[in-house]
Every structure is written in C-alpha cells, then in structure tokens.
Write a protein that holds these residues in place. Structure first.
Motif, PDB file in Angstrom:
ATOM      1  N   ILE A  82       0.835  -1.202   0.000  1.00 34.45           N
ATOM      2  CA  ILE A  82       0.000   0.000   0.000  1.00 34.45           C
ATOM      3  C   ILE A  82       0.868   1.250   0.000  1.00 34.45           C
ATOM      4  O   ILE A  82       0.598   2.221  -0.721  1.00 34.45           O
TER       5      ILE A  82
ATOM      6  N   LEU B  31      -4.584   3.536   7.197  1.00 31.86           N
ATOM      7  CA  LEU B  31      -5.373   2.369   6.790  1.00 31.86           C
ATOM      8  C   LEU B  31      -5.170   1.213   7.757  1.00 31.86           C
ATOM      9  O   LEU B  31      -6.128   0.536   8.133  1.00 31.86           O
TER      10      LEU B  31
ATOM     11  N   GLN C 219      -7.164   1.692  10.705  1.00 33.64           N
ATOM     12  CA  GLN C 219      -8.588   1.868  10.373  1.00 33.64           C
ATOM     13  C   GLN C 219      -9.057   3.294  10.685  1.00 33.64           C
ATOM     14  O   GLN C 219     -10.179   3.506  11.140  1.00 33.64           O
TER      15      GLN C 219
ATOM     16  N   THR D 163     -10.880   5.410   5.261  1.00 32.38           N
ATOM     17  CA  THR D 163     -11.438   4.391   4.381  1.00 32.38           C
ATOM     18  C   THR D 163     -10.517   4.192   3.181  1.00 32.38           C
ATOM     19  O   THR D 163      -9.757   5.103   2.811  1.00 32.38           O
ATOM     20  N   PRO D 164     -10.562   3.027   2.550  1.00 35.11           N
ATOM     21  CA  PRO D 164      -9.752   2.830   1.347  1.00 35.11           C
ATOM     22  C   PRO D 164     -10.020   3.863   0.260  1.00 35.11           C
ATOM     23  O   PRO D 164      -9.077   4.346  -0.381  1.00 35.11           O
TER      24      PRO D 164
ATOM     25  N   THR E  13      -6.748  -2.378  -3.601  1.00 33.80           N
ATOM     26  CA  THR E  13      -7.989  -2.884  -3.020  1.00 33.80           C
ATOM     27  C   THR E  13      -7.780  -4.252  -2.380  1.00 33.80           C
ATOM     28  O   THR E  13      -8.293  -4.534  -1.292  1.00 33.80           O
TER      29      THR E  13
ATOM     30  N   CYS F 161      -5.942  -3.832   0.938  1.00 34.91           N
ATOM     31  CA  CYS F 161      -6.847  -3.359   1.988  1.00 34.91           C
ATOM     32  C   CYS F 161      -7.711  -4.501   2.500  1.00 34.91           C
ATOM     33  O   CYS F 161      -7.924  -4.641   3.716  1.00 34.91           O
TER      34      CYS F 161
ATOM     35  N   GLU G  52      -7.760  -6.286   6.299  1.00 32.83           N
ATOM     36  CA  GLU G  52      -9.024  -6.432   7.035  1.00 32.83           C
ATOM     37  C   GLU G  52      -9.254  -7.889   7.436  1.00 32.83           C
ATOM     38  O   GLU G  52      -9.614  -8.195   8.572  1.00 32.83           O
TER      39      GLU G  52
END
Length: 231
Positions: free
Chosen positions: A164, A177, A180, A183-184, A220, A223, A227
């Motif tokens: 990232i 990120l 948290q 947001t992405p 994406t 991310c 998560e």
C-alpha cells in the motif's frame, strides 16, 4: 511462479488455519506451512485456490501472494523492511506541498493536512510540512514515533502495508489504513491529489489509465487482506 496444471480437486481450511489441497498441506515458496492468522483470511485464500481452472495461475492469487510474503519475507527480514518504511516516511508524499496554483494548494491542504494531523495526534509523531520537492528530513521524534507504530503491526499487516505504501507513495496514509483511521476510498483519493489534478487539466492517455486501474486493483486487494487478517 509459473503456471502449472491443476493437480487437486478439493480445497479445505485445516484446523490450524492452513490450506489443504486434497488433504495435502500447501506450503509457501520457501517451503514453510501456509498458515493464516484468521479463519476469514484462510477461507479467502482457500477460495483463490478453489477458483483456479485447469491451470494454476499464481499471478491471479493476490491474497496467497501477500500471505507468502508475510511468512517467507517479512518474518525473515522484518528489521530491514521497517527501515525501508522509515526512509519512506522521512520523505512522505503528504509532507511536500506545492506553492501554486492556488486551487491545487487548497486541494492538498484539504486532503493531506488531516493525514499529517492524525499522525501528530494518534501516533505522537510530529511530522513537518514543507513547500517544494527538496528533501527535508523529518524530526527524529516523528520517525521514532512512527517506528514504534510499525512494531505494533503483525507480519501479515506489514506485508499489505508495504505494498500500500509503495502504491500510494505515503507511509502515513498506509498507517492510517492499518489503524482503520481512513477508508480505502479516501486513502486512494488522498494519494492521488496531484495526479487527479493533472488529469482534470490535461487528460490521461490509455496506457496511464490502464496502469492506474491495475494499481487500484492491487491496492484494493491489500486493503481487503489487512481487514481479513484481523477478522
């Protein structure tokens, strides 16, 4: 890794959150057990193996690649990777601002100030902002505080974090990120303030558009990996 013919029928998640192909455990390229930190991530990685057709195409198995990196590389070279991240933070994208035109100045302030302010408050890392592109070392206190935040990341977090960071040009955005705190979608927009401004004023060729689509897809996945690694 090169493509090879599919040699298995069933894919299962084992009790220890590993992946089994017809009961045969999957190993990383360095022959370590491919064991995941959460069931959610294990099931997502298993799904990548299950979705392969007649050929196994490693290039399409993004989550598996990140997991392999976490196990084979991050765990073995953690200190060196953290050092690279700190070098990145020492010349972070969001800390270098333009002096003109006014509308781009305003856009950078709007999108990047919250990132720097977050680092100062959430991490106690006093990053400083400068005009222009000439390198200005960050205060030692900022780098030290950011280093402490890095140590709190698991190897799996850091695997996605590093990618990232390179995709966005910002270790600070990547850390938001990871925590948290953004947001992405907001992170991607913040990382592309300058690029989006250029596109709006001068357009974008097909090759650049395709590269950006590919980078966004990888972003994406990273991310999602981060998560799932905590789910």
């Amino acid at each position: 890794m090169t493509n090879r013919r599919r040699f298995y029928k069933d894919v299962t998640v084992t009790d220890d959150l590993g992946i089994a192909l017809d009961t045969r455990p999957v190993k990383t390229p360095m022959k370590a057990p491919l064991v995941l930190p959460t069931r959610a991530l294990a099931e997502a990685v298993a799904a990548e193996w299950a979705e392969q057709g007649e050929e196994i195409k490693p290039a399409t198995m993004y989550l598996t690649k990140l997991a392999n990196t976490a196990i084979d590389r991050v765990s073995a070279y953690r200190e060196a990777i953290e050092s690279e991240v700190l070098d990145y933070a020492n010349s972070d994208l969001v800390c270098y601002r333009t002096a003109r035109p006014p509308d781009l100045v305003a856009r950078q302030l709007k999108m990047w100030d919250p990132v720097v302010d977050w680092a100062r408050t959430a991490l106690d890392a006093p990053f400083e902002v400068t005009d222009g592109i000439i390198h200005r070392p960050q205060p030692e206190a900022a780098i030290n505080a950011f280093g402490e935040a890095l140590k709190s990341l698991s190897d799996f977090d850091l695997s996605a974090f590093y990618t990232i960071m390179t995709l966005t040009g910002s270790a600070l955005i990547a850390m938001m990120l990871a925590r948290q705190a953004i947001t992405p979608d907001a992170a991607w927009a913040a990382a592309h303030v300058d690029e989006d401004y250029q596109i709006e004023h001068w357009g974008q060729d097909d090759e650049a558009r395709d590269r950006r689509v590919g980078r966004h897809k990888e972003f994406t996945v990273c991310c999602r990996f981060m998560e799932l690694a905590r789910a």
